[in-house]
Write an enzyme that holds these catalytic residues in place. Structure first.
Site, PDB file in Angstrom:
ATOM      1  N   ASP A 166       0.845  -1.195   0.000  1.00 10.15           N
ATOM      2  CA  ASP A 166       0.000   0.000   0.000  1.00 10.15           C
ATOM      3  C   ASP A 166       0.882   1.247   0.000  1.00 10.15           C
ATOM      4  O   ASP A 166       1.998   1.239   0.503  1.00 10.15           O
ATOM      5  CB  ASP A 166      -0.881  -0.023   1.274  1.00 10.15           C
TER       6      ASP A 166
HETATM    7  C1  LIG Z   1      -3.584  -1.636  -6.079  1.00  8.34           C
HETATM    8  C2  LIG Z   1      -2.859  -1.497  -4.784  1.00  8.34           C
HETATM    9  C3  LIG Z   1      -2.137  -2.743  -4.420  1.00  8.34           C
HETATM   10  C4  LIG Z   1      -1.923  -0.336  -4.804  1.00  8.34           C
HETATM   11  C5  LIG Z   1      -1.536   0.103  -3.406  1.00  8.34           C
HETATM   12  O1  LIG Z   1      -1.253   1.484  -3.364  1.00  8.34           O
HETATM   13  P1  LIG Z   1      -2.445   2.531  -3.403  1.00  8.34           P
HETATM   14  O2  LIG Z   1      -2.887   2.706  -4.779  1.00  8.34           O
HETATM   15  O3  LIG Z   1      -3.517   2.144  -2.426  1.00  8.34           O
HETATM   16  O4  LIG Z   1      -1.727   3.876  -2.935  1.00  8.34           O
HETATM   17  P2  LIG Z   1      -2.263   4.911  -1.840  1.00  8.34           P
HETATM   18  O5  LIG Z   1      -2.634   4.113  -0.619  1.00  8.34           O
HETATM   19  O6  LIG Z   1      -1.075   5.821  -1.594  1.00  8.34           O
HETATM   20  O7  LIG Z   1      -3.442   5.616  -2.439  1.00  8.34           O
HETATM   21 MG   LIG Z   2      -3.956   2.471  -0.527  1.00  7.80          MG
END
Ligand SMILES: CC(C)CCOP(=O)(O)OP(=O)(O)O
Ligand SMILES: [Mg+2]
Length: 239
Positions: free
Chosen positions: A16
């Protein structure tokens, strides 16, 4: 016994922070996901190199379909690109690939590649890479329950036969084949399971570093292992 679990046998990762990583650098979302996708296999190599034999990566959750269409397309294209480009490594290091989750909404080309990679690596033993795409922990438990209910209805098993072992055999992670995760890592500071391994992580140590996924490198993985080993030592005292 001390040092019993000094190395986690199975590490599960909820990656994440890709978009925040991109934002901090004035880059676009797709560049964040590209950096994140590159990190997937690099992290897997680190884990295998340090003696972990099963890694599960939560690469795309059912909820991720709600994202803008072009972002979903970008993610699917990245899975295909990196699965294809890492094939030589997976074959040379004999890593068994299992993709778990609902496949009905995946692009045809990605589906074909997944089937090809699973087929090519299915006989390997000892190192497992589980990639969860469109996976949902609650769906997993529900489908396992339905499967057991049908077996009772068809007279294949009795209700009394339904125990944890029978349940684990029905789960998409086929726990009988792969041990449940000893350590779960979720990057970016979020502290939620987000419908990942609900049954499988019943006794898993949960580690929530603030680092964003594209920055989760070997040093950050070593920190996770150090944290895990301190937990195990404390567990060792309690036993
Ligand atoms: C598709 C998923 C595994 C990507 C993880 O990063 P994210 O897109 O949730 O990024 P953010 O939490 O910074 O919005
Ligand atoms: Mg995320």
């Amino acid at each position: 016994k001390r040092g019993r679990n000094i190395m986690p046998k199975h590490v599960a990762v909820i990656l994440d922070g890709n978009r925040r990583w991109a934002e901090k650098r004035g880059l676009g979302t797709s560049e964040g996901h590209e950096a994140g996708a590159r990190r997937l296999m690099e992290n897997a190599k680190d884990c295998f190199a340090m003696g972990t034999n099963t890694i599960s990566l939560f690469a795309f959750s059912t909820e991720n379909w709600e994202r803008p269409e072009d972002e979903v397309k970008c993610l699917m294209a990245l899975f295909e690109k990196y699965l294809a480009s890492d094939m030589p490594y997976l074959r040379s290091d004999k890593i068994k690939i299992s993709v778990i989750g609902n496949r009905t909404k995946l692009p045809e080309s990605l589906l074909g590649l997944i089937e090809e990679v699973e087929e090519a690596t299915k006989s390997y033993e000892g190192k497992n890479l589980i990639i969860a795409i469109d996976y949902s922990g609650r769906y997993d438990i529900l489908q396992a329950c339905k499967s057991l209910a049908n077996k009772v209805k068809d007279g294949l098993i009795q209700v009394e036969d339904i125990n944890e072992k029978a349940m684990e055999k029905e789960l998409l992670t086929k726990c009988s084949e792969f041990p449940n995760p000893d350590l779960l890592i979720r990057t970016s500071g979020e502290q939620r399971i987000s419908n990942f391994f609900l049954w499988q992580s019943a006794y898993t140590e949960l580690y929530f570093p603030t680092v964003l996924w594209p920055d989760f490198g070997e040093a950050e993985y070593l920190e996770a292992l150090t944290w895990y080993q301190q937990r195990q030592r404390r567990f060792g005292r309690r036993v």
